[in-house]
Design a protein around this motif. Structure first.
Motif, PDB file in Angstrom:
ATOM      1  N   ALA A  10      56.246  91.352  69.526  1.00 43.79           N
ATOM      2  CA  ALA A  10      55.840  92.230  70.627  1.00 43.79           C
ATOM      3  C   ALA A  10      56.981  92.434  71.616  1.00 43.79           C
ATOM      4  N   VAL A  11      57.719  91.387  71.929  1.00 45.40           N
ATOM      5  CA  VAL A  11      58.836  91.511  72.870  1.00 45.40           C
ATOM      6  C   VAL A  11      59.954  92.375  72.279  1.00 45.40           C
ATOM      7  N   VAL A  12      60.295  92.156  71.016  1.00 40.29           N
ATOM      8  CA  VAL A  12      61.359  92.940  70.373  1.00 40.29           C
ATOM      9  C   VAL A  12      60.973  94.413  70.305  1.00 40.29           C
ATOM     10  N   THR A  13      59.739  94.699  69.943  1.00 33.22           N
ATOM     11  CA  THR A  13      59.270  96.090  69.887  1.00 33.22           C
ATOM     12  C   THR A  13      59.289  96.720  71.272  1.00 33.22           C
ATOM     13  N   SER A  14      58.862  95.984  72.270  1.00 29.36           N
ATOM     14  CA  SER A  14      58.875  96.488  73.640  1.00 29.36           C
ATOM     15  C   SER A  14      60.291  96.806  74.104  1.00 29.36           C
ATOM     16  N   LEU A  15      61.229  95.952  73.804  1.00 28.26           N
ATOM     17  CA  LEU A  15      62.627  96.199  74.179  1.00 28.26           C
ATOM     18  C   LEU A  15      63.200  97.424  73.471  1.00 28.26           C
ATOM     19  N   LYS A  16      62.835  97.617  72.196  1.00 21.25           N
ATOM     20  CA  LYS A  16      63.315  98.789  71.452  1.00 21.25           C
ATOM     21  C   LYS A  16      62.756 100.073  72.044  1.00 21.25           C
ATOM     22  N   VAL A  17      61.469 100.080  72.345  1.00 23.56           N
ATOM     23  CA  VAL A  17      60.847 101.269  72.931  1.00 23.56           C
ATOM     24  C   VAL A  17      61.446 101.558  74.307  1.00 23.56           C
ATOM     25  N   SER A  18      61.687 100.519  75.074  1.00 27.33           N
ATOM     26  CA  SER A  18      62.296 100.684  76.395  1.00 27.33           C
ATOM     27  C   SER A  18      63.696 101.259  76.279  1.00 27.33           C
ATOM     28  N   LYS A  19      64.461 100.781  75.324  1.00 31.02           N
ATOM     29  CA  LYS A  19      65.821 101.293  75.100  1.00 31.02           C
ATOM     30  C   LYS A  19      65.782 102.767  74.681  1.00 31.02           C
ATOM     31  N   ASP A  20      64.868 103.121  73.782  1.00 27.93           N
ATOM     32  CA  ASP A  20      64.732 104.519  73.352  1.00 27.93           C
ATOM     33  C   ASP A  20      64.334 105.418  74.518  1.00 27.93           C
ATOM     34  N   ALA A  21      63.416 104.954  75.352  1.00 30.50           N
ATOM     35  CA  ALA A  21      62.972 105.738  76.509  1.00 30.50           C
ATOM     36  C   ALA A  21      64.116 105.939  77.495  1.00 30.50           C
ATOM     37  N   GLU A  22      64.931 104.922  77.695  1.00 27.04           N
ATOM     38  CA  GLU A  22      66.084 105.047  78.595  1.00 27.04           C
ATOM     39  C   GLU A  22      67.084 106.051  78.053  1.00 27.04           C
ATOM     40  N   SER A  23      67.271 106.064  76.751  1.00 32.33           N
ATOM     41  CA  SER A  23      68.179 107.029  76.130  1.00 32.33           C
ATOM     42  C   SER A  23      67.677 108.463  76.336  1.00 32.33           C
ATOM     43  N   VAL A  24      66.390 108.668  76.154  1.00 33.53           N
ATOM     44  CA  VAL A  24      65.802 110.000  76.366  1.00 33.53           C
ATOM     45  C   VAL A  24      65.918 110.402  77.832  1.00 33.53           C
ATOM     46  N   ARG A  25      65.659 109.459  78.748  1.00 31.40           N
ATOM     47  CA  ARG A  25      65.764 109.751  80.170  1.00 31.40           C
ATOM     48  C   ARG A  25      67.185 110.152  80.544  1.00 31.40           C
ATOM     49  N   GLN A  26      68.175 109.471  79.991  1.00 29.31           N
ATOM     50  CA  GLN A  26      69.561 109.807  80.286  1.00 29.31           C
ATOM     51  C   GLN A  26      69.922 111.189  79.747  1.00 29.31           C
ATOM     52  N   ASP A  27      69.445 111.528  78.543  1.00 29.50           N
ATOM     53  CA  ASP A  27      69.703 112.852  77.982  1.00 29.50           C
ATOM     54  C   ASP A  27      69.091 113.944  78.850  1.00 29.50           C
ATOM     55  N   VAL A  28      67.868 113.734  79.299  1.00 29.33           N
ATOM     56  CA  VAL A  28      67.205 114.730  80.141  1.00 29.33           C
ATOM     57  C   VAL A  28      67.931 114.857  81.477  1.00 29.33           C
ATOM     58  N   GLN A  29      68.302 113.731  82.066  1.00 31.01           N
ATOM     59  CA  GLN A  29      69.028 113.758  83.341  1.00 31.01           C
ATOM     60  C   GLN A  29      70.345 114.518  83.193  1.00 31.01           C
ATOM     61  N   GLU A  30      71.059 114.265  82.111  1.00 29.28           N
ATOM     62  CA  GLU A  30      72.326 114.955  81.868  1.00 29.28           C
ATOM     63  C   GLU A  30      72.112 116.461  81.716  1.00 29.28           C
ATOM     64  N   SER A  31      71.058 116.843  81.016  1.00 28.08           N
ATOM     65  CA  SER A  31      70.769 118.270  80.832  1.00 28.08           C
ATOM     66  C   SER A  31      70.382 118.938  82.141  1.00 28.08           C
ATOM     67  N   VAL A  32      69.595 118.256  82.961  1.00 28.11           N
ATOM     68  CA  VAL A  32      69.187 118.822  84.251  1.00 28.11           C
ATOM     69  C   VAL A  32      70.402 119.004  85.160  1.00 28.11           C
ATOM     70  N   VAL A  33      71.276 118.001  85.205  1.00 28.27           N
ATOM     71  CA  VAL A  33      72.484 118.105  86.028  1.00 28.27           C
ATOM     72  C   VAL A  33      73.357 119.250  85.533  1.00 28.27           C
ATOM     73  N   LYS A  34      73.513 119.351  84.224  1.00 36.53           N
ATOM     74  CA  LYS A  34      74.319 120.431  83.659  1.00 36.53           C
ATOM     75  C   LYS A  34      73.712 121.794  84.005  1.00 36.53           C
ATOM     76  N   TYR A  35      72.398 121.903  83.918  1.00 35.29           N
ATOM     77  CA  TYR A  35      71.729 123.175  84.198  1.00 35.29           C
ATOM     78  C   TYR A  35      71.940 123.587  85.655  1.00 35.29           C
ATOM     79  N   TYR A  36      71.758 122.662  86.594  1.00 27.78           N
ATOM     80  CA  TYR A  36      71.844 123.012  88.006  1.00 27.78           C
ATOM     81  C   TYR A  36      73.270 123.067  88.532  1.00 27.78           C
ATOM     82  N   LYS A  37      74.167 122.231  88.069  1.00 28.24           N
ATOM     83  CA  LYS A  37      75.528 122.201  88.602  1.00 28.24           C
ATOM     84  C   LYS A  37      76.457 123.204  87.930  1.00 28.24           C
TER      85      LYS A  37
END
Length: 108
Positions: free
Chosen positions: A33-60
């Motif tokens: 359960a802990v390993v799966t939780s860490l993997k999902v958290s890592k994947d979510a952080e990667s998606v969040r960073q991609d979205v943040q990068e796209s939003v910054v690129k779009y507005y700046k």
């Protein structure tokens, strides 16, 4: 008290092994359960960073979105639990960032 001290009964080797096996199964389930939780958290952080990068690129960088709306008219949003809201008479445009493969929608 003397009667308790003379009692030579104790847990057998089999019952100790069974208890240890049950403990190990619990530890294995918790570890999974802990390993799966860490993997999902890592994947979510990667998606969040991609979205943040796209939003910054779009507005700046003031990149262009699609010239024609992808949706026009009444737009209805549903949450899957029976809740919904709609936007009347609007147009949805899409911006797609090829680097991060993220699509952003905005409404006018």
């Amino acid at each position: 008290m003397i009667k308790l001290l003379k009692n030579k009964k104790g847990s057998s080797l089999i019952s100790t092994i069974v208890a240890f096996a049950i403990l190990m199964m619990g530890i294995a389930a918790f570890t999974t359960a802990v390993v799966t939780s860490l993997k999902v958290s890592k994947d979510a952080e990667s998606v969040r960073q991609d979205v943040q990068e796209s939003v910054v690129k779009y507005y700046k960088e003031e990149v262009e979105a699609e010239a024609t709306p992808v949706i026009s008219g009444d737009i209805k949003f549903e949450d899957g639990k029976g809740g919904s809201f709609s936007i009347s008479g609007s147009k949805a445009y899409r911006y797609y960032d090829k680097d991060t493969k993220v699509g952003l929608y905005y409404f006018k």
